[in-house]
Design an enzyme around this catalytic site. Sequence first.
Site, mmCIF file in Angstrom:
data_model
loop_
_atom_site.group_PDB
_atom_site.id
_atom_site.type_symbol
_atom_site.label_atom_id
_atom_site.label_comp_id
_atom_site.label_asym_id
_atom_site.label_seq_id
_atom_site.Cartn_x
_atom_site.Cartn_y
_atom_site.Cartn_z
ATOM 1 N N ARG A 122 17.895 15.337 -77.035
ATOM 2 C CA ARG A 122 18.220 15.242 -78.455
ATOM 3 C C ARG A 122 19.649 14.750 -78.638
ATOM 4 N NH1 ARG A 122 16.311 14.428 -83.545
ATOM 5 N NH2 ARG A 122 16.747 16.108 -85.005
ATOM 6 N N THR A 419 9.661 8.716 -85.498
ATOM 7 C CA THR A 419 9.235 9.138 -84.158
ATOM 8 C C THR A 419 8.033 8.384 -83.601
ATOM 9 O OG1 THR A 419 7.773 10.950 -84.757
ATOM 10 C CG2 THR A 419 10.073 11.482 -84.552
ATOM 11 N N ASP A 466 19.242 14.775 -89.954
ATOM 12 C CA ASP A 466 18.383 15.949 -89.780
ATOM 13 C C ASP A 466 19.153 17.252 -89.940
ATOM 14 O OD1 ASP A 466 15.965 14.710 -89.465
ATOM 15 O OD2 ASP A 466 15.903 14.857 -87.287
ATOM 16 N N SER A 491 15.014 19.603 -85.118
ATOM 17 C CA SER A 491 13.977 18.578 -85.082
ATOM 18 C C SER A 491 12.614 19.199 -85.372
ATOM 19 C CB SER A 491 13.955 17.916 -83.699
ATOM 20 O OG SER A 491 12.834 17.066 -83.555
ATOM 21 N N SER A 492 11.665 18.344 -85.769
ATOM 22 C CA SER A 492 10.270 18.778 -85.931
ATOM 23 C C SER A 492 9.383 18.286 -84.800
ATOM 24 C CB SER A 492 9.713 18.247 -87.261
ATOM 25 O OG SER A 492 10.436 18.761 -88.343
ATOM 26 N N GLY A 514 5.903 11.513 -87.433
ATOM 27 C CA GLY A 514 5.687 11.869 -88.822
ATOM 28 C C GLY A 514 6.689 12.793 -89.466
ATOM 29 N N GLY A 515 7.907 12.922 -88.921
ATOM 30 C CA GLY A 515 8.904 13.772 -89.556
ATOM 31 C C GLY A 515 8.468 15.227 -89.571
#
Length: 608
Positions: A122, A419, A466, A491-492, A514-515
């Site tokens: 990340r 992503t 984010d 993050s997702s 997809g966030g």
Amino acid sequence: MAIPNACRRSASLLLLLSPLLLSPAALGEVDFQYERPEIAPETASGSEEKPGWATETFAVAAANPLATDAGYQILKAGGSAIDAAIAVQMVLTLVEPQSSGIGGGSFLMYHDGEEVRAYDGRETAPSSVEEGLFLDADGEPLAFMKAVASGRSVGVPGTLRMLEMAHDAHGRLPWAELFEPAITLADEGFPVSPRLHRSLAGTEALREDDRASAFYFTEEGEPLPEGHMLKNPALAVILERIAEDDSSALHTGEIAEDIVARVQNHPGITGTLSLEDLATYSAKEREPLCTDWQDYRVCGFPPPSSGHLTVMQILGTLEQLPPIEVGLEDDLPGVDWLHRFLEASRLAFADRGRYIADPDFVEAPGGDWSLMLDPDYLEERADLIEEGQSMGSGGASPGNPGALASAWAVQPTQPEYGTSHISIVDEHGNALAMTSSIEQAFGARILSDGGTGMPGGFLLNNELTDFSFTPTDDEGTPIANRVEPGKRPRSSMSPTLVFDRDSDELVASLGSAGGAAIIHYTARSLVAMLDWGLDAQRSLDLPHAITLGGPVYLEAGRFPPATQEALRERGHKVEERELTSGLQAIQRTEEGFFGGADPRREGVVMGD
């Protein structure tokens, strides 16, 4: 978590590509030769029916056929899953620049046949940032897109350093050979896909970057048309340097200097990313989170990802409710199940907004993230769900899974995007799930040519958006996911590996783009595959329903009016919209493996 050696499994042969197949080679003796595949035209539709792909020995699923093929050829040459993932990611940098690349970050879940490993690539905030990074002179949050398309949004990229760490531990083929597919395609050109064309047509800010405008648009300012053979000489040179000199080629020297210059001299809002930030970035290995659910053990990424915790809070909360006799009605999720799923999502996202952030800066509730998944706690949360009435927008409050060392405010909802996901199993008993991102489509809209002076290059991320734009709430209580120097934004991304609880055999690898909705897409796919018994492709085909705590969004045109009205009668504010997930999944079968690719994107599965 220790897992016994997994059975050798397989993947599938793609109809869109017809590569020349390579013979497996002995470890350390292979001389990999990339064979450029012949490309058949792809549909321009926003959704394409996918057949699903059955295989016997290995499989790779990625978001673009050229990327999938690169991974397939690496696996065919005897490479490991991590070898294939590196080749896939480098090609995605070229052919799907709007979604991921070497200018961004990634999370990787890896099963080496014995244990599950979690590798964190990340992005981090530059060392000189302040918590008001995204506040204007009056202390108000910047408009989201103004913050995105700026030097201020760029975090220190981590994908290369992470992949290098994982390759050192699990690679079988030489690092340099894994870059051959992307270098060849960058040199010789690749056809602009329908999705890339549509993405270019939908972004105005990319035109404002001088290099990107000259590279991705015609002299008349139109997006490059579908089928245009696009060469990227700058990226070819950059990848050649990385292949020869490892990740240090990007984090130091001429490429790093160009990244910093582009950020610090942005014509709109400048950023503070420095050469020292790039040079000192470190990937991390973290302890994976593995959670028992039904007959399975679901392993996912820990914070700074909120993916696994929130996915499993949703599924764990549903498990505490009385069984629903029928989850699927007429091959669609039924109203009763949708209502419960959406209510559980509201509760999970309320906890996510208060507690989850970079664990190097924020302590878990009670000192242990797993307390958020404790069955007794989730039973308390499930008791808040009423069968006939939604708690509605703003009706879900965070729970108390454990005592906090510090009080945190709830982060306001703000957009999350982007992503790409990769799932791979190899013939050596290894499997991975990797989700990679530059955040928004085309990231910060900054194209770096690595100091080559050539056309093209790679895009820089906007992952710092984010973070919470506001560092505190109105009472001055700090938000866990606020900006801090060196911190990794929440993050997702939800790369997921699933194992049988009794045998410890691999069951599935999956994840999505997809966030924030990645969480819903992954959770629903797990239910469809493991609870409803659908195969990977049929699971990914199902329509989406999400809520981030406010309105309910149903995938446009996919649910009948009766379903929408029934949800409204229960108090949900329902809207339709495009929900363009980017799911990839590979599941183990008695014959080998069966892979699925999201019909909403261009992905495919390949293997033998």
